[in-house]
Design a protein around this motif. Structure first.
Motif, PDB file in Angstrom:
ATOM      1  N   VAL A 160      13.210  -2.092  -0.879  1.00 48.12           N
ATOM      2  CA  VAL A 160      12.572  -3.410  -0.948  1.00 48.12           C
ATOM      3  C   VAL A 160      11.125  -3.315  -0.490  1.00 48.12           C
ATOM      4  O   VAL A 160      10.785  -2.521   0.393  1.00 48.12           O
ATOM      5  CB  VAL A 160      13.343  -4.412  -0.051  1.00 48.12           C
ATOM      6  CG1 VAL A 160      12.621  -5.731   0.087  1.00 48.12           C
ATOM      7  CG2 VAL A 160      14.746  -4.620  -0.585  1.00 48.12           C
ATOM      8  N   ILE A 161      10.289  -4.165  -1.075  1.00 48.69           N
ATOM      9  CA  ILE A 161       8.879  -4.258  -0.686  1.00 48.69           C
ATOM     10  C   ILE A 161       8.565  -5.690  -0.273  1.00 48.69           C
ATOM     11  O   ILE A 161       9.188  -6.634  -0.760  1.00 48.69           O
ATOM     12  CB  ILE A 161       7.972  -3.794  -1.844  1.00 48.69           C
ATOM     13  CG1 ILE A 161       6.563  -3.560  -1.350  1.00 48.69           C
ATOM     14  CG2 ILE A 161       8.009  -4.764  -2.997  1.00 48.69           C
ATOM     15  CD1 ILE A 161       5.726  -2.731  -2.300  1.00 48.69           C
ATOM     16  N   VAL A 162       7.616  -5.827   0.645  1.00 51.02           N
ATOM     17  CA  VAL A 162       7.120  -7.123   1.096  1.00 51.02           C
ATOM     18  C   VAL A 162       5.598  -7.043   1.132  1.00 51.02           C
ATOM     19  O   VAL A 162       5.046  -6.061   1.645  1.00 51.02           O
ATOM     20  CB  VAL A 162       7.630  -7.463   2.519  1.00 51.02           C
ATOM     21  CG1 VAL A 162       7.044  -8.768   3.010  1.00 51.02           C
ATOM     22  CG2 VAL A 162       9.135  -7.487   2.574  1.00 51.02           C
ATOM     23  N   TRP A 163       4.922  -8.060   0.606  1.00 49.29           N
ATOM     24  CA  TRP A 163       3.464  -8.135   0.690  1.00 49.29           C
ATOM     25  C   TRP A 163       3.076  -9.154   1.745  1.00 49.29           C
ATOM     26  O   TRP A 163       3.716 -10.200   1.867  1.00 49.29           O
ATOM     27  CB  TRP A 163       2.869  -8.582  -0.646  1.00 49.29           C
ATOM     28  CG  TRP A 163       2.888  -7.532  -1.700  1.00 49.29           C
ATOM     29  CD1 TRP A 163       3.866  -7.308  -2.635  1.00 49.29           C
ATOM     30  CD2 TRP A 163       1.878  -6.546  -1.943  1.00 49.29           C
ATOM     31  NE1 TRP A 163       3.528  -6.257  -3.432  1.00 49.29           N
ATOM     32  CE2 TRP A 163       2.305  -5.766  -3.040  1.00 49.29           C
ATOM     33  CE3 TRP A 163       0.656  -6.259  -1.345  1.00 49.29           C
ATOM     34  CZ2 TRP A 163       1.547  -4.720  -3.547  1.00 49.29           C
ATOM     35  CZ3 TRP A 163      -0.105  -5.215  -1.851  1.00 49.29           C
ATOM     36  CH2 TRP A 163       0.349  -4.455  -2.941  1.00 49.29           C
TER      37      TRP A 163
ATOM     38  N   GLY B 259       9.647  -1.610   8.185  1.00 46.14           N
ATOM     39  CA  GLY B 259       8.712  -1.511   7.065  1.00 46.14           C
ATOM     40  C   GLY B 259       7.575  -0.545   7.349  1.00 46.14           C
ATOM     41  O   GLY B 259       7.085  -0.470   8.470  1.00 46.14           O
ATOM     42  N   GLU B 260       7.198   0.181   6.323  1.00 45.19           N
ATOM     43  CA  GLU B 260       6.085   1.128   6.414  1.00 45.19           C
ATOM     44  C   GLU B 260       5.043   0.758   5.361  1.00 45.19           C
ATOM     45  O   GLU B 260       5.402   0.474   4.212  1.00 45.19           O
ATOM     46  CB  GLU B 260       6.569   2.557   6.162  1.00 45.19           C
ATOM     47  CG  GLU B 260       7.492   3.089   7.238  1.00 45.19           C
ATOM     48  CD  GLU B 260       6.795   3.279   8.576  1.00 45.19           C
ATOM     49  OE1 GLU B 260       5.567   3.510   8.598  1.00 45.19           O
ATOM     50  OE2 GLU B 260       7.491   3.193   9.609  1.00 45.19           O
TER      51      GLU B 260
ATOM     52  N   LEU C 217       4.457  -3.499   2.510  1.00 41.56           N
ATOM     53  CA  LEU C 217       5.302  -2.715   3.403  1.00 41.56           C
ATOM     54  C   LEU C 217       6.611  -2.433   2.665  1.00 41.56           C
ATOM     55  O   LEU C 217       7.203  -3.338   2.075  1.00 41.56           O
ATOM     56  CB  LEU C 217       5.578  -3.467   4.704  1.00 41.56           C
ATOM     57  CG  LEU C 217       4.316  -3.664   5.541  1.00 41.56           C
ATOM     58  CD1 LEU C 217       3.959  -5.117   5.621  1.00 41.56           C
ATOM     59  CD2 LEU C 217       4.500  -3.073   6.891  1.00 41.56           C
ATOM     60  N   GLY C 218       7.023  -1.168   2.692  1.00 43.30           N
ATOM     61  CA  GLY C 218       8.227  -0.768   1.989  1.00 43.30           C
ATOM     62  C   GLY C 218       9.372  -0.482   2.932  1.00 43.30           C
ATOM     63  O   GLY C 218       9.162  -0.043   4.068  1.00 43.30           O
TER      64      GLY C 218
END
Length: 172
Positions: free
Chosen positions: A125-128, A145-146, A165-166
Motif C-alpha cells: 500500500v502507498i499513502v501520499w 511507512g517508508e 510512503l510505502g
C-alpha cells in the motif's frame, strides 16, 4: 464503569453530514498554514454532504469510526492511482476530527483499510501526504511507512511538495 462502543464500519447513506463535518474540521486542523487559505477553503467547500453521499452511493471504499453513533473519523482507499509505483493499494485519505486525534483511532482505521485492501489482493500500500505535514509523516512512519517518492502539486499559485510512503505486503 462505562464502556464506549467504538466501531469501524462501511459508510452508509445518512453518514454524509457527519463525514463532511469531520472532513471540514480535520482539514482545517491539518492544513491551516500549509495550504494557502483561499485554496484550503475551496477544497473544503467541494467536499460537502452531497459529495460524500455520492461517494457512498457509488460504492467507494470508505470506512468510518463511530463512537456511540457519532462519526469521529474516516478512511478512503482503493487501487493505487500511480501505476508507476509498485504498490497495489492506496489509502487516499485518513482523517479524524480533532477531538479524536492522539487516541489510537487513526491506527485502527489504517489497519482496517489495510486488511480490506489485502483481502482484495492489494497487500502493498502507498499513502501520499504533503511534505510540510510532519504530523502525518510521523504517523505513517510509526505504522511502518517508508518514503518511496517525492512529487509536487499546485494549490492555486503555490507549489507544495508531496511525499509517498510505502508499506510492504501484510503478513498472514
Amino acid at each position: 464503569m462505562s464502556q464506549a462502543l467504538i466501531t469501524i464500519r462501511r459508510a452508509m447513506p445518512g453518514d454524509e453530514e457527519q463525514i463532511a463535518a469531520v472532513h471540514d474540521a480535520a482539514w482545517r486542523e491539518a492544513y491551516r498554514g500549509i495550504i494557502p487559505g483561499r485554496e484550503l477553503e475551496r477544497l473544503i467547500a467541494r467536499r460537502g454532504p452531497n459529495w460524500w453521499r455520492a461517494a457512498i452511493l457509488q460504492g467507494s471504499r470508505l470506512l468510518v469510526l463511530s463512537l456511540h453513533g457519532t462519526i469521529g473519523g474516516y478512511v478512503s482507499y482503493g487501487r493505487n492511482r500511480a501505476a508507476s509505483l509498485d504498490f497495489g493499494g492506496e489509502i487516499f485519505e485518513l482523517y479524524l476530527a480533532p477531538d479524536y486525534q492522539g487516541l489510537g483511532f487513526g491506527s485502527r482505521l489504517f489497519r482496517a483499510a489495510r486488511r480490506d485492501l489485502a483481502d482484495n489482493g492489494f497487500g502493498a500500500v502507498i499513502v501520499w501526504t504533503l511534505s510540510d505535514n510532519q504530523r502525518a509523516i510521523d504517523f505513517y512512519r510509526r505504522l511502518g511507512g517508508e518514503p518511496v517518492r517525492r512529487a509536487s502539486e499546485y494549490f492555486g499559485d503555490e507549489k507544495l511538495g508531496r511525499l509517498a510512503l510505502g508499506f510492504g505486503p501484510l503478513g498472514n
